[in-house]
Design a protein around this motif. Structure first.
Motif, PDB file in Angstrom:
ATOM      1  N   ILE A  64      53.767  39.382  -2.093  1.00 13.40           N
ATOM      2  CA  ILE A  64      54.774  39.330  -1.119  1.00 13.40           C
ATOM      3  C   ILE A  64      54.277  39.347   0.139  1.00 13.40           C
ATOM      4  CG2 ILE A  64      56.633  40.310  -2.836  1.00 13.40           C
ATOM      5  CD1 ILE A  64      56.792  42.700  -1.218  1.00 13.40           C
ATOM      6  N   GLN A  65      52.993  39.466   0.416  1.00  8.46           N
ATOM      7  CA  GLN A  65      52.492  39.438   1.560  1.00  8.46           C
ATOM      8  C   GLN A  65      52.043  38.145   1.853  1.00  8.46           C
ATOM      9  OE1 GLN A  65      49.737  43.102   0.583  1.00  8.46           O
ATOM     10  NE2 GLN A  65      50.780  44.333   2.241  1.00  8.46           N
ATOM     11  N   HIS A  66      52.250  37.408   1.272  1.00  9.19           N
ATOM     12  CA  HIS A  66      51.647  35.900   1.268  1.00  9.19           C
ATOM     13  C   HIS A  66      52.438  35.422   2.732  1.00  9.19           C
ATOM     14  CE1 HIS A  66      51.014  31.625   1.224  1.00  9.19           C
ATOM     15  NE2 HIS A  66      49.971  31.892   0.484  1.00  9.19           N
ATOM     16  N   PRO A  67      51.794  34.786   3.587  1.00 14.02           N
ATOM     17  CA  PRO A  67      52.518  34.324   4.768  1.00 14.02           C
ATOM     18  C   PRO A  67      53.639  33.452   4.499  1.00 14.02           C
ATOM     19  CG  PRO A  67      50.032  33.962   4.968  1.00 14.02           C
ATOM     20  CD  PRO A  67      50.356  34.328   3.600  1.00 14.02           C
ATOM     21  N   ASP A  68      53.844  32.875   3.545  1.00 17.92           N
ATOM     22  CA  ASP A  68      55.071  31.991   2.996  1.00 17.92           C
ATOM     23  C   ASP A  68      56.114  32.855   2.833  1.00 17.92           C
ATOM     24  OD1 ASP A  68      53.720  29.864   3.476  1.00 17.92           O
ATOM     25  OD2 ASP A  68      53.412  29.352   1.030  1.00 17.92           O
ATOM     26  N   ASN A  69      55.837  34.297   2.353  1.00 17.38           N
ATOM     27  CA  ASN A  69      56.981  35.060   1.613  1.00 17.38           C
ATOM     28  C   ASN A  69      57.253  36.143   2.980  1.00 17.38           C
ATOM     29  OD1 ASN A  69      57.408  34.249  -0.838  1.00 17.38           O
ATOM     30  ND2 ASN A  69      55.257  35.102  -1.233  1.00 17.38           N
ATOM     31  N   LEU A  70      56.464  36.416   3.791  1.00 13.33           N
ATOM     32  CA  LEU A  70      56.437  37.385   5.038  1.00 13.33           C
ATOM     33  C   LEU A  70      57.911  37.442   5.525  1.00 13.33           C
ATOM     34  CD1 LEU A  70      52.932  37.872   6.570  1.00 13.33           C
ATOM     35  CD2 LEU A  70      54.408  39.692   5.412  1.00 13.33           C
ATOM     36  N   PRO A  71      58.453  36.198   6.155  1.00 11.73           N
ATOM     37  CA  PRO A  71      59.665  36.172   6.803  1.00 11.73           C
ATOM     38  C   PRO A  71      61.079  36.670   6.180  1.00 11.73           C
ATOM     39  CG  PRO A  71      58.413  34.289   7.229  1.00 11.73           C
ATOM     40  CD  PRO A  71      57.873  34.861   6.041  1.00 11.73           C
ATOM     41  N   PHE A  72      60.832  36.463   4.830  1.00 10.44           N
ATOM     42  CA  PHE A  72      61.973  36.366   3.918  1.00 10.44           C
ATOM     43  C   PHE A  72      61.657  37.540   2.764  1.00 10.44           C
ATOM     44  CE2 PHE A  72      61.343  32.049   5.048  1.00 10.44           C
ATOM     45  CZ  PHE A  72      62.316  31.940   5.885  1.00 10.44           C
ATOM     46  N   CYS A  73      60.977  38.566   3.246  1.00  6.72           N
ATOM     47  CA  CYS A  73      60.894  39.609   2.037  1.00  6.72           C
ATOM     48  C   CYS A  73      60.596  41.312   2.892  1.00  6.72           C
ATOM     49  CB  CYS A  73      59.828  39.275   1.163  1.00  6.72           C
ATOM     50  SG  CYS A  73      59.673  40.392  -0.468  1.00  6.72           S
ATOM     51  N   TYR A  74      61.128  42.172   2.712  1.00 10.28           N
ATOM     52  CA  TYR A  74      60.867  43.344   2.979  1.00 10.28           C
ATOM     53  C   TYR A  74      61.004  44.483   1.822  1.00 10.28           C
ATOM     54  CZ  TYR A  74      61.906  41.470   7.374  1.00 10.28           C
ATOM     55  OH  TYR A  74      61.984  40.567   8.764  1.00 10.28           O
ATOM     56  N   VAL A  75      60.329  45.473   2.119  1.00 12.12           N
ATOM     57  CA  VAL A  75      60.436  46.516   1.208  1.00 12.12           C
ATOM     58  C   VAL A  75      60.927  47.842   1.498  1.00 12.12           C
ATOM     59  CG1 VAL A  75      58.596  48.252  -0.024  1.00 12.12           C
ATOM     60  CG2 VAL A  75      57.948  45.723   0.229  1.00 12.12           C
ATOM     61  N   LEU A  76      61.642  48.372   0.428  1.00 13.86           N
ATOM     62  CA  LEU A  76      62.413  49.695   0.632  1.00 13.86           C
ATOM     63  C   LEU A  76      61.734  50.519  -0.164  1.00 13.86           C
ATOM     64  CD1 LEU A  76      66.327  48.274   0.814  1.00 13.86           C
ATOM     65  CD2 LEU A  76      64.543  48.180   2.504  1.00 13.86           C
ATOM     66  N   GLN A  77      62.233  51.792  -0.309  1.00 12.26           N
ATOM     67  CA  GLN A  77      61.549  52.617  -1.339  1.00 12.26           C
ATOM     68  C   GLN A  77      62.710  53.048  -2.410  1.00 12.26           C
ATOM     69  OE1 GLN A  77      59.948  56.670   0.218  1.00 12.26           O
ATOM     70  NE2 GLN A  77      59.861  57.220  -1.942  1.00 12.26           N
ATOM     71  N   HIS A  78      62.260  52.722  -3.714  1.00 13.16           N
ATOM     72  CA  HIS A  78      63.225  52.913  -4.739  1.00 13.16           C
ATOM     73  C   HIS A  78      62.603  54.208  -5.693  1.00 13.16           C
ATOM     74  CE1 HIS A  78      66.568  52.048  -7.102  1.00 13.16           C
ATOM     75  NE2 HIS A  78      65.898  51.260  -8.286  1.00 13.16           N
ATOM     76  N   GLY A  79      63.435  55.429  -4.983  1.00 13.24           N
ATOM     77  CA  GLY A  79      63.082  56.699  -5.571  1.00 13.24           C
ATOM     78  C   GLY A  79      61.418  57.135  -5.654  1.00 13.24           C
TER      79      GLY A  79
END
Length: 247
Positions: A64-79
């Motif tokens: 998900i850290q690929h430049p193509d994905n960066l603008p459209f993907c964020y990370v939250l903490q799931h427990g």
């Protein structure tokens, strides 16, 4: 009137933009389903907020850290590890149950640190409790751990505090483990927006909850149709990233 027409008419009644945000739960690794979701996000330029389980994280998710994905993907903490600690007669819960409160706070902090270090700018300080449940006595401590928002499955009668950034629409029928149905989902979205409009409470965006690993073909078909509908409607706005802190 079709469910799509009813939703469109409700949106047209708004005197302001209609705001949504997208949360997807149980992310731990790369998969065909993850790639399908990321492609949807890129195609419609709608950011997905992945609730990642820190103790189950696999290196393949770094995709998900690929430049193509960066603008459209964020990370939250799931427990922490998505493990059930419910006591007798209690529904499934990780953030509570038989867990010691102090020990649980440390586990959460460790998981937060891992995700922050791994995903850097993609990480948002938003806690997503597994099964959308959290012990009431834990909530006042979240600020001290460093969380800016708490995200559970909201309901009309559930008071949403400044801390809450909830999701409201679950597209899966968990008893049958299949898509909940287009008419039902659209009516729930329309009902939620109508309640916001009539109550004058526009403070929070409507949250869409998905679980990419559990989607059947109808789930994917609905998301494609819904995102297409939203893209064609000038009043619909998708909120993402650090902007979520302001709700």
């Amino acid at each position: 009137m079709s469910s799509w027409q009813a939703l469109s008419e409700e949106i047209n009644l708004w005197q302001r933009s209609v705001q949504f945000w997208w949360r997807d739960d149980d992310a731990i690794a790369d998969s065909k389903a993850l790639q399908q979701m990321l492609q949807l996000a890129k195609s419609y330029q709608i950011a997905v907020h992945l609730a990642v389980i820190p103790n189950l994280l696999e290196s393949s998710l770094y995709v998900i850290q690929h430049p193509d994905n960066l603008p459209f993907c964020y990370v939250l903490q799931h427990g922490v590890e998505h493990r059930n600690f419910a006591v007798a007669q209690q529904r499934k819960i990780e953030l509570g149950g038989s867990q010691d409160l102090v020990a649980l706070q440390q586990k959460l902090s460790d998981g937060q640190h891992l995700l922050q270090q791994t995903f850097v700018d993609q990480y948002l300080s938003i806690l997503v409790p597994p099964w959308n449940r959290i012990a009431a006595e834990l909530i006042p401590t979240l600020d001290n751990i460093g969380y800016k928002k708490l995200s559970v499955l909201g309901k009309t009668k559930l008071a949403e505090t400044e801390l809450h950034l909830n999701v409201h629409i679950d597209i899966i029928n968990w008893r049958e483990r299949q898509f909940a149905g287009e008419t039902l989902i659209l009516s729930k979205i329309t009902e939620h927006l109508r309640h916001q409009r009539l109550s004058g409470n526009y403070a929070k965006p409507c949250g869409l909850m998905t679980h990419h690993l559990d989607h059947d073909a109808d789930c994917w078909l609905f998301l494609d149709k819904f995102f297409s509908f939203c893209s064609s409607h000038s009043k619909v706005q998708w909120v993402a990233g650090s902007r979520l802190y302001h709700f």
